[in-house]
Write an enzyme that holds these catalytic residues in place. Sequence first.
Site, PDB file in Angstrom:
ATOM      1  N   HIS A 126       0.845  -1.184   0.000  1.00  0.00           N
ATOM      2  CA  HIS A 126       0.000   0.000   0.000  1.00  0.00           C
ATOM      3  C   HIS A 126       0.887   1.243   0.000  1.00  0.00           C
ATOM      4  O   HIS A 126       2.043   1.209   0.429  1.00  0.00           O
ATOM      5  CB  HIS A 126      -0.891   0.032   1.240  1.00  0.00           C
ATOM      6  CG  HIS A 126      -2.055  -0.906   1.188  1.00  0.00           C
ATOM      7  ND1 HIS A 126      -3.016  -0.847   0.210  1.00  0.00           N
ATOM      8  CD2 HIS A 126      -2.431  -1.926   2.024  1.00  0.00           C
ATOM      9  CE1 HIS A 126      -3.928  -1.787   0.416  1.00  0.00           C
ATOM     10  NE2 HIS A 126      -3.594  -2.457   1.508  1.00  0.00           N
ATOM     11  N   CYS A 169      -0.349   2.587  -4.373  1.00  0.00           N
ATOM     12  CA  CYS A 169      -1.044   3.853  -4.620  1.00  0.00           C
ATOM     13  C   CYS A 169      -0.132   5.013  -4.239  1.00  0.00           C
ATOM     14  O   CYS A 169       0.747   4.884  -3.385  1.00  0.00           O
ATOM     15  CB  CYS A 169      -2.331   3.929  -3.807  1.00  0.00           C
ATOM     16  SG  CYS A 169      -3.637   2.814  -4.376  1.00  0.00           S
TER      17      CYS A 169
END
Length: 283
Positions: A126, A169
């Site tokens: 992430h 991301c």
Amino acid sequence: MDYTDAQRVEGIFFKERNPDSQPEDVEMVSVEGSSESVNARYDMDRNKENLALIINNESFDESTGFSNRQGSDKDASAIKHTLESLHFKVINRKNLSVKDMKQIFKDISTMEHAEHNCFVCIILTHGEDGNQIYGTDGEVNLNELVQMFLPDRCPDLIGKPKLFFVQACRGRKEDSGAPMHDAGDVREKYQNVTSHKVPLGADMLLAYSTVPGFYSYRRSTTGSWFIQSLAHILEKHGDRLELQQLMILVNRKVAYEYEHSCTKMKQVPCVANMLMKELYFYK
């Protein structure tokens, strides 16, 4: 852009000198013409190893607020297979805490690399805006990790390519895309050197799955758009095309072939290239 503005631009490595400050007396050395005498390709000796690290963070502590990254194992498996086909020795690590991520980077950066042609790092995790990526228990700035491979901290890899591919991301924006009005081709096919110093950031490439500020997409059943495209292109063309050509093909594949099934959102990878020579892999 003045110096104050430039300081706000996202960078990776260095403290900049204010151009308005009093300059020091320096001797200017001309290197014009000397670059042409340097070998234009990185030495990829078949008698040496290529080294790769895969960090696959799939499960996260509740305290992070992040869900598990289903499909990440598909990415890790695909890119590992591809790298091994290109004669990389692959170090595979899964679900690392921030402390463990820092430790593995330190361990590899302090290894003896005399018998390594190059180093590749794949990070699956992430992430958020500002180059923040996540271990299983919290965040760390990617810059802090990459800096361990700068020449002053990893002298054995001076002059050798160091490549970082980051599937994460980089913010919460979504790319809705734009129509192409004139894209028929897309629709049809879809020495003698005076200085022996190199800049600290030389010989590095950082390839991100998306541009700053935007989401990066991953399918729970098949893996992420970026890593699956990277593995596919390297598998198909990795021993034939130069790395920059390969990355253009990866960008094109992600941008043209993928679209979110519900929102119709798009994505394009982002490459920061500080390589000094052409890089060709081999099988």
